[in-house]
Every structure is written in C-alpha cells, then in structure tokens.
Design an enzyme around this catalytic site. Structure first.
Site, PDB file in Angstrom:
ATOM      1  N   LYS A   1       0.849  -1.205   0.000  1.00 48.76           N
ATOM      2  CA  LYS A   1       0.000   0.000   0.000  1.00 48.76           C
ATOM      3  C   LYS A   1       0.876   1.244   0.000  1.00 48.76           C
ATOM      4  O   LYS A   1       1.705   1.428   0.889  1.00 48.76           O
ATOM      5  CB  LYS A   1      -0.914  -0.010   1.240  1.00 48.76           C
ATOM      6  CG  LYS A   1      -1.705   1.289   1.452  1.00 48.76           C
ATOM      7  CD  LYS A   1      -2.630   1.194   2.674  1.00 48.76           C
ATOM      8  CE  LYS A   1      -3.291   2.543   2.985  1.00 48.76           C
ATOM      9  NZ  LYS A   1      -4.165   2.500   4.188  1.00 48.76           N
TER      10      LYS A   1
ATOM     11  N   ASP B   1      -2.506  10.157   3.886  1.00 51.55           N
ATOM     12  CA  ASP B   1      -3.910   9.784   4.027  1.00 51.55           C
ATOM     13  C   ASP B   1      -4.640  10.808   4.884  1.00 51.55           C
ATOM     14  O   ASP B   1      -4.573  10.767   6.113  1.00 51.55           O
ATOM     15  CB  ASP B   1      -4.019   8.375   4.649  1.00 51.55           C
ATOM     16  CG  ASP B   1      -5.461   7.897   4.725  1.00 51.55           C
ATOM     17  OD1 ASP B   1      -6.352   8.574   4.172  1.00 51.55           O
ATOM     18  OD2 ASP B   1      -5.693   6.831   5.332  1.00 51.55           O
TER      19      ASP B   1
ATOM     20  N   LYS C   1     -10.178  12.684   8.309  1.00 53.05           N
ATOM     21  CA  LYS C   1      -9.701  12.229   9.613  1.00 53.05           C
ATOM     22  C   LYS C   1      -9.679  13.393  10.596  1.00 53.05           C
ATOM     23  O   LYS C   1      -9.527  14.543  10.177  1.00 53.05           O
ATOM     24  CB  LYS C   1      -8.258  11.713   9.487  1.00 53.05           C
ATOM     25  CG  LYS C   1      -8.109  10.356   8.829  1.00 53.05           C
ATOM     26  CD  LYS C   1      -6.651   9.915   8.820  1.00 53.05           C
ATOM     27  CE  LYS C   1      -6.473   8.564   8.143  1.00 53.05           C
ATOM     28  NZ  LYS C   1      -7.158   7.460   8.855  1.00 53.05           N
TER      29      LYS C   1
ATOM     30  N   ASP D   1       1.539   6.159   5.711  1.00 53.69           N
ATOM     31  CA  ASP D   1       0.592   5.255   5.064  1.00 53.69           C
ATOM     32  C   ASP D   1       1.117   4.628   3.772  1.00 53.69           C
ATOM     33  O   ASP D   1       0.398   3.906   3.093  1.00 53.69           O
ATOM     34  CB  ASP D   1      -0.735   5.990   4.817  1.00 53.69           C
ATOM     35  CG  ASP D   1      -1.944   5.093   4.970  1.00 53.69           C
ATOM     36  OD1 ASP D   1      -1.817   4.055   5.641  1.00 53.69           O
ATOM     37  OD2 ASP D   1      -3.003   5.424   4.404  1.00 53.69           O
TER      38      ASP D   1
ATOM     39  N   ARG E   1      -7.665  -0.415   0.663  1.00 49.49           N
ATOM     40  CA  ARG E   1      -8.232  -1.593  -0.009  1.00 49.49           C
ATOM     41  C   ARG E   1      -8.565  -1.295  -1.471  1.00 49.49           C
ATOM     42  O   ARG E   1      -8.563  -2.195  -2.298  1.00 49.49           O
ATOM     43  CB  ARG E   1      -9.450  -2.081   0.788  1.00 49.49           C
ATOM     44  CG  ARG E   1     -10.486  -1.019   0.998  1.00 49.49           C
ATOM     45  CD  ARG E   1     -11.374  -1.296   2.222  1.00 49.49           C
ATOM     46  NE  ARG E   1     -10.714  -0.958   3.482  1.00 49.49           N
ATOM     47  CZ  ARG E   1     -11.255  -1.127   4.684  1.00 49.49           C
ATOM     48  NH1 ARG E   1     -12.466  -1.650   4.801  1.00 49.49           N
ATOM     49  NH2 ARG E   1     -10.601  -0.800   5.770  1.00 49.49           N
TER      50      ARG E   1
END
Ligand code: BES
Ligand code: ZN
Ligand code: ZN
Length: 473
Positions: free
Chosen positions: A242, A247, A254, A265, A328
């Site tokens: 990943k 992020d 967030k 990340d 994902r």
C-alpha cells in the site's frame, strides 16, 4: 556510513563484551583485566548480566581504554542478540571505533544478528536538521573469527533494505510525490526491471481503485511494477505494498490527531521496495514481483464522494461509503495485477486498519491467509526475521457485512472486526492464488526508540519479505 569489519582489538576506543545472567562471560573475558577490582564495580552497580543491562569499566591496563559490558540474560537467540547490539549502538554514540566479541556468542547467525542490530540501532533521519546531533560511532570491529566478510555483507544488504524503507516513511509527504517514489523504485538496482504506469497508462489499464483515490489529489498517481527474475529461478513470489503517501481520509476526513502520522501510510510500499532491493543485492534464486500503487488521499472539488462506485482492474465494483477506507481500493488493483504474473504466492503489506492496531497493539502485525500453507510460510519467515505477526481469521460468515446494495461489494463492513472485513475485501482480488495479507498499521511506526528500533518509521516487514523470498529460493 557505519563501517563494520573483522579486525584487531588494539587501537579501538572501547570493547563491548557480552555477559550472561549471573555474570557468566559469553566471549571476551580476557579483555577485562583485574577481575577483582571489576567485580567490586559490578557489585556496586548491581550489574548481573540481565538482558539489556550495560556498564562501562575503565581498563587502563587492557588493550582498550574502556570496556562496555552488555547483559544478554539467560537465554540468547538471534533476536535477543540483535536487540543487545542495538542497545549497545545507542550507548556508544560518543566512541569512534568500537571493538566487540558479541558476534562470538554461540548461536546460529550471530554475526548477522550483531551487524543488523548495530546498523539499525545506529539509524537516524537527519535530512531536515540544520545541526544534527551526530553519533561519533563510525566503525565496529568484530574481534576474532574467520571469513566473516560474507556474513557481514549479507546482513548489511538486509539492513540497507530496512534503512531504505525507514527513510521513505520518515520523509515528509510534501517531498514524496508518487512520481518521486516511482523514480526511486526505477533506480533500485540494475538487477531489477521496473515498469512505471503514469496517469495515462493507469487510465488505459483500468486501475479504477487507484484513480478513485487519486481523484482528489493534484499530484498524479503511479503504479510501479518491479521485476527481479534471476536466471535459473523456478518459483515466483509477488509482493504488493500500500503506497498512500498521505492519508487525509478524503471527504470522510480524519480528525487532527489521526492525520499527524499519515505520511506513514506508504509503509507497505516502502517495505516492498526495501525487500526487493535487498533480495536483488543478495542474489536470491527466486523471481520476485514488487507492485506498489502510489497516490495520496486528499480533498478537492474532484475528490471521490461517499456513495461513488469504482471499478477495479479485474472488473469488480466497489461502493465507496467511506473515503478513508482507501487502502483496499488501491490494493484491489495491485492484487489483481499481481495475479497476472501467476506467482506461487502473493504477500501484500499495508497500514490498512486502525482496527488491527487496536487489536494487536504497536508491536505486532496482523496476518491473514488464504490457506494454512501460505500462512505457515510467512509465519516461519517472520519468526526467522524477528518480526512479530499474529494470524487473524478471514471469517467467511462476515462476508455479508461487505454486501452492497448497488455494487459487487462496499468498502466498509461496519463497527466490528474492521481488520477482518478489510481482509475479506482484498480476498476478492486474488483469485485462487495462495495469498497472505499483512496489516502493519501498528508496527510500521514506533513512538519511541528501543534496542534496534528507532523512533518513526521502523521498516517493519522488510525482513519478513526477504525471508519469504529466501524460503522459496
Ligand atoms: N491508513 C488508515 C489506517 C491506519 C490507522 C494506519 C491508524 C495506521 C494508524 C486507513 O486508511 C484507514 O483510515 N482505515 C480506516 C478504515 C475505516 C474507515 C473502515 C480505519 O482504520 O479507521
Ligand atoms: Zn484511510
Ligand atoms: Zn490509509
């Protein structure tokens, strides 16, 4: 750069001598002259040889002006030796040339363990400091032993892979656009062939997850494929990492504190790059495919919205109900691409879920596997590497949690079992290929330095991936 070589004790500023519990010297007792006087000092400092204890002794009559005792405890394995070496490294910052007998400890792989613990413990990330507090420690002399050079070089190759991963993670997101990371991947090694998909190639190929996450960012995404294919190799392993260089959560933004460390990340991608480089340097006889989808997850007028649907490289659709569950989406493309190389095993590595960090804490990675054989391969590799992983279930009864009203699946599974539902989504993209998913949201970064772990990016997973490749070679 820290130099490590076999050589003579004379001339060193200090010699490091290992001691087991109850003050049993492990190797190098002879370097502690005047044992009566020393033993009074050991008493006074309550030095027993417990693991990680250290004590400096002045030895004007010895071959070095000072001795550093390092406690090993009562049971020594490769990991405890790495940790002892790391502890030493953080203790000898004021000495330039340090000799040791630590590598003479009677266990398999002692030389490698000492080299690895030393190099990783000495790591620091100074690029942005105007006046870095540099350690004087420049040279480690391994006293005694024949033909150590090969073992030293091997461990240095592994350590370099970990250092590369730490550097990439520690670099601020502003200074690691996907294109820059792709450039670094391109220059990893002349033994590695690299293909970089730019924004046009990404659209043409149909990496819809990568495009969806990148939609809110100004800096374009990259999909990188690294191929190490030595002559004579018969087996193939694919690593997928990943690579979210930052992020923010996207529109499902967030909170302030959750964003602070989100340059981390891309630790999965960094681990894959470090491992591929090390494997190539080691010349392991196995084909390795390293795949890193790279983008940041940002916010703008063109960002994806909760409720949007994306189509991944293998044609499956995902309804994106939370834009912060973005790993994902990019891994869907990366995993589907990996299957095309028909590997014997796919291992993905990702800072995927806060849920996994909650479950296992900051030191342990979650391991999910398509079958027991694949799990056993990676668990054995992690044990050999000294990286803690714990197997988690891919519970098929939870598949109902990711059913979507309008697409093939949705990208979140509700409040409970978040690391598992994330794994179930990834499973949709690997076909029948044996596959292991490593969720390293916890161990990818450390809040404090300890033994050979330094604060910040840890390079967690690099050594496990190398060991996986070694076990298939
Ligand atoms: N990058 C985060 C996961 C993460 C959290 C890594 C904390 C390291 C430390 C990931 O993209 C994320 O935000 N996941 C969400 C998923 C949720 C929205 C289903 C999470 O874990 O909260
Ligand atoms: Zn996220
Ligand atoms: Zn993320």
């Amino acid at each position: 750069m820290l130099e490590i070589r076999p050589g003579e004790v004379a001339g060193a500023d200090l010699i490091v001598v290992p001691v087991y519990d109850d003050r049993v010297f492990a190797a190098g007792e002879a370097y502690v002259p005047d044992r009566d006087a020393s033993s009074r000092i050991l008493d006074a400092h309550e030095f027993t040889g417990a693991h990680g204890q250290t004590l400096f002794l002045q030895t004007p009559d010895g071959p070095t002006p000072e001795v550093l005792l390092i406690g090993l405890g009562d049971e020594v394995d490769a990991e405890s030796l790495r940790r002892a070496a790391g502890r030493v490294t953080q203790t000898v910052r004021g000495y330039t040339t340090v000799a040791t007998t630590l590598h003479q400890v009677d266990i398999e792989g002692a030389v490698g363990a000492v080299v690895l613990g030393t190099v990783l413990g000495a790591y620091s990330f100074d690029e942005y400091k105007s006046d870095p507090k540099r350690s004087k420690f420049a040279s480690l002399v391994l006293a005694g032993g024949d033909d150590l050079e090969g073992q030293i070089a091997e461990a240095e190759a592994v350590a370099s892979g970990v250092v590369l991963a730490r550097d990439l993670v520690n670099r601020p997101a502003a200074d690691k656009p996907p294109a820059a990371i792709a450039d670094i991947a391109s220059g990893l090694s002349r033994r590695v062939d690299v293909t970089v998909y730019d924004e046009d190639a990404i659209r043409e190929a149909g990496f819809g997850g990568l495009m969806a996450v990148n939609a809110g960012a100004d800096r374009p995404a990259r999909m990188v494929v690294m191929r190490y294919t030595p002559d004579g190799a018969t087996r193939t392993v694919a690593f997928v990492g990943k690579g979210i260089v930052f992020d923010s959560g996207g529109l499902s933004i967030k909170p302030v504190s959750g964003m602070e460390t989100m340059k981390t990340d891309m630790a999965g991608a960094a681990a894959v790059m470090g491992a591929v480089k090390a494997i190539a340097d080691l010349g392991l006889l196995v084909n390795v495919i390293g795949i890193t989808p790279l983008t940041e997850n940002l916010i703008s007028g063109s960002a994806q919205r909760p409720g949007d649907v994306m189509r991944a490289y293998n044609g499956k659709t995902i309804e994106v109900l939370n834009t912060d569950a973005e790993g994902r989406l990019v891994l869907a493309d990366g995993l589907a691409l990996a299957t095309e190389y028909e590997p014997d095993l796919i291992v993905d590595i990702a800072t995927l879920t806060g849920a996994c960090k909650v479950a296992l804490g900051p030191l342990i990675g979650g391991l999910f596997a398509s079958d027991d054989d694949a799990a056993d391969t990676v668990i054995a590799a992690a044990m050999a590497a000294g990286e803690k992983m714990w197997r988690m279930p891919l519970e098929s009864e939870y598949a109902s949690l990711i059913e979507s009203d309008i697409a093939d699946m949705k990208n979140i599974g509700g409040r409970w079992g978040g690391a598992i539902t994330a794994g179930l989504i990834l499973a949709e993209f690997v076909d029948d290929t044996p596959w292991v998913h490593l969720d390293v949201a916890g161990p990818a970064r450390a809040d404090k330095a300890e033994h050979y772990i330094t604060k910040g990016g840890t390079g967690f997973g690099v050594r496990t991936l190398i060991e996986v490749a070694r076990s298939l070679a």
